[in-house]
Design an enzyme around this catalytic site. Structure first.
Site, PDB file in Angstrom:
ATOM      1  CG  HIS A 139      -1.667   1.264   1.452  1.00  0.00           C
ATOM      2  ND1 HIS A 139      -1.310   2.207   2.402  1.00  0.00           N
ATOM      3  CD2 HIS A 139      -2.767   1.755   0.831  1.00  0.00           C
ATOM      4  CE1 HIS A 139      -2.170   3.214   2.362  1.00  0.00           C
ATOM      5  NE2 HIS A 139      -3.060   2.966   1.421  1.00  0.00           N
ATOM      6  CG  HIS A 185      -0.384   9.887   0.690  1.00  0.00           C
ATOM      7  ND1 HIS A 185      -0.482   9.730   2.046  1.00  0.00           N
ATOM      8  CD2 HIS A 185      -1.570   9.457   0.186  1.00  0.00           C
ATOM      9  CE1 HIS A 185      -1.663   9.231   2.350  1.00  0.00           C
ATOM     10  NE2 HIS A 185      -2.337   9.060   1.235  1.00  0.00           N
TER      11      HIS A 185
END
Length: 575
Positions: A139, A185
């Site tokens: 992830h 991110h």
């Protein structure tokens, strides 16, 4: 101030470097002295040696019989037994040409007596559809630390691939000048890394640990122009290794047929507009409030004509991702004419499983389900992967850059099947005629008995005042099962005071209702009167591949790196 302890060494026949005493200086005028004991064969080892030896020595034939009968290695050969003999010759503890008790004991504590067979390799059937396997899944694979402010880098991607991870996630965003693509991110302070660097790192390291396919999942926040840029870079980087089916898949291919292939999975561009409109029309439910957007969603409010202008990007996508329109009751609809990948947060899965457990299991018999950490795990922690696995979820996506018991469980699961990153799901999760219900209570199928004899190696691998400044450590062992809720438990031995080589001789019994999904957890801790025990090592082993008999179990540090010398002597038996 306490000083580093002094040792007094007395040479012995079997180990010329083994100290016999350890001194701790507690002040200028006082020292504490402790005798250092060498590991000695437990009674069970002595009895086994007596049963498989003659006149105090064990020949190659005796050892072969021990391997087959006591250790359960039915396929062992005389060459295997001779190889063990040869591995011990450098220790200079032979009696004539045979083994005596000390040499036999050193073999049992050696790397040649591992709890998992080193010879199994990839032994699961690899010709079934991808949906029939658990996949080692990362992830936010580019993050070096926390989810808010850590650097983005190719290093964690490379490390994950070398460990055997087969699913890499990349979040795609326009760079500062909107003319190229970065990986980061979004909406955080994480520093970006160029997409081209990430793809090159994958290309160079994808098949070092395993030759089975690597899947790259994109979280796409790009304009059509940049999607075209991604298509160009991906094709140029991977070339013939890129898997590009001519039409949308009606059934997922097998890992065997996709060896050394790179697979792209994301939501097709045409669906981004619909996804964006739906998200603005519908209120998010309580489960979704704390989570980031579904990882295979994203994107901007593209116009239809722009979307149709990037067919090369659509052609990249081998496994289409996305949810069926409507509420939770529609998420797990199985379209017989195509397969897809669905992504849910850990919270969404838990909520769905309360009502739709069997629907989820049935869905995962043909389609892929990815489960990712909830958005508030800013510290890159993880969740219990068994929640996903017991519902058939193939891609339980983990933050690989951290550590903790759940990541150790993840590492343990994928030690199975030769560490290739693909583990065949048990048959009961794949049976369409009798769909498994994770909420149903099942009877005990088998009981795993685990006996912890002793441990050694801390004196070699740690500073001698690492655990206690004034005395040797007080170790205890925690042993348990990670599995379905009814099977999950942890137990512990008592703490052995002031011993570098603790002897516990403690046996545990673990009834198992679903042994196929069970993992054996082992942790060694050092007792501390403050209530905060020190860490002394851990490992996690798939019960399905655990070898019976007396075994040497190497331990790992918090990051999952094996210690040089620390190991436990244990016995495993199924009854």
């Amino acid at each position: 101030m306490p000083q580093r302890p002094h040792t007094h060494q007395k040479p012995t026949k079997t180990n010329m470097e083994r100290p016999s005493k350890q001194y701790f200086k507690v002040c200028f005028c006082c020292r504490r002295m402790f005798r250092l004991k060498a590991a000695e064969p437990p009674e069970d080892v002595k009895k086994a040696f007596e049963s498989y030896s003659e006149n105090g020595t064990m020949t190659v034939d005796h050892l072969l019989r021990f391997l087959k009968e006591f250790q359960g290695e039915r396929g062992a050969t005389k060459e295997d037994a001779q190889g063990i003999f040869n591995s011990l010759k450098h220790l200079n503890i032979f009696q004539r040409k045979d083994l005596h008790l000390e040499a036999f004991f050193r073999y049992l504590l050696s790397d040649h007596n591992a709890p998992l067979s080193p010879n199994l390799g990839v032994h699961h059937d690899m010709k079934a559809p991808l949906a029939h396997y658990f996949l080692y899944t990362g992830h936010n694979s580019y993050l070096t630390g926390n989810q808010l402010s850590s650097d983005c880098s190719v290093d964690p991607i490379i490390k994950a691939l070398k460990r055997g991870v087969r699913v890499i996630e990349l979040d795609l965003w326009p760079n500062a000048t909107n003319d190229d693509v970065d990986v980061c991110h979004g909406g955080t302070l994480t520093t970006p890394v160029e997409l081209t660097q990430c793809l090159q790192a994958i290309n160079c390291n994808a098949f070092i640990a395993s030759e089975y396919p690597v899947i790259i999942t994109f979280e796409d926040h790009l304009t059509p122009k940049l999607q075209a840029r991604v298509a160009d870079v991906v094709v140029n980087t991977f070339g013939a290794t890129l898997f590009q089916p001519e039409t949308e898949l009606k059934e997922l291919p097998s890992p065997e047929s996709l060896k050394r292939k790179i697979i792209i999975s994301t939501k097709p561009p045409k669906e981004y507009l619909e996804s964006w409109r739906d998200k603005n029309q519908d209120d998010q439910d309580e489960v979704e409030e704390d989570d980031k957007d579904e990882s295979d969603e994203g994107g901007e409010d593209h116009q239809d004509e722009d979307i149709l202008a990037v067919p090369e990007y659509r052609h990249l996508i081998a496994i289409h991702a996305g949810k069926v329109k409507g509420g939770i009751e529609n998420w797990f609809f199985d379209d017989a004419n195509k397969v897809r990948r669905l992504s849910l947060s850990e919270q969404q899965l838990e909520k769905a499983a309360e009502t739709y457990a069997t629907n989820i299991v049935r869905f995962t018999q043909r389609n892929l389900l990815r489960v990712y950490p909830k958005g508030i795990r800013f510290d890159s922690s993880n969740f219990n992967p068994l929640v996903g696995w017991e519902h058939g979820a193939q891609m339980v996506a983990f933050n690989m850059q951290g550590y903790g018991k759940y990541l150790w469980i993840m590492h343990g699961m994928f030690r199975a099947n030769g560490g290739c990153g693909y583990v065949k799901k048990p048959h009961f999760l794949l049976n369409p005629r009798e769909v498994y219900d994770p909420n149903e209570e099942l009877p005990t199928i088998t009981t795993l008995k685990v006996k912890v004899y002793l441990g050694e190696g801390w004196y070699s691998d740690f500073s001698h005042t690492h655990f206690d400044r004034y005395s040797p450590p007080d170790f205890y062992t925690r042993v348990g099962i990670a599995g379905v809720p009814r099977d999950t438990k942890m137990m512990r031995t008592k703490a052995i005071e002031d011993e570098w080589v603790p002897v516990w001789n403690h046996e545990f019994a673990f009834p198992l209702t679903v042994p196929e999904l069970a993992l054996l957890r082992i942790e060694v801790m050092e007792y501390d009167t403050s209530g905060n025990p020190d860490f002394g090592g851990q490992t996690c082993l798939p019960v399905s591949e655990l070898r019976g008999g007396i075994r040497a179990v190497p331990l790992y540090n918090r990051k999952g790196e094996v210690y040089n010398s620390v190991r436990l002597l244990m016995r495993f038996k199924f009854v």
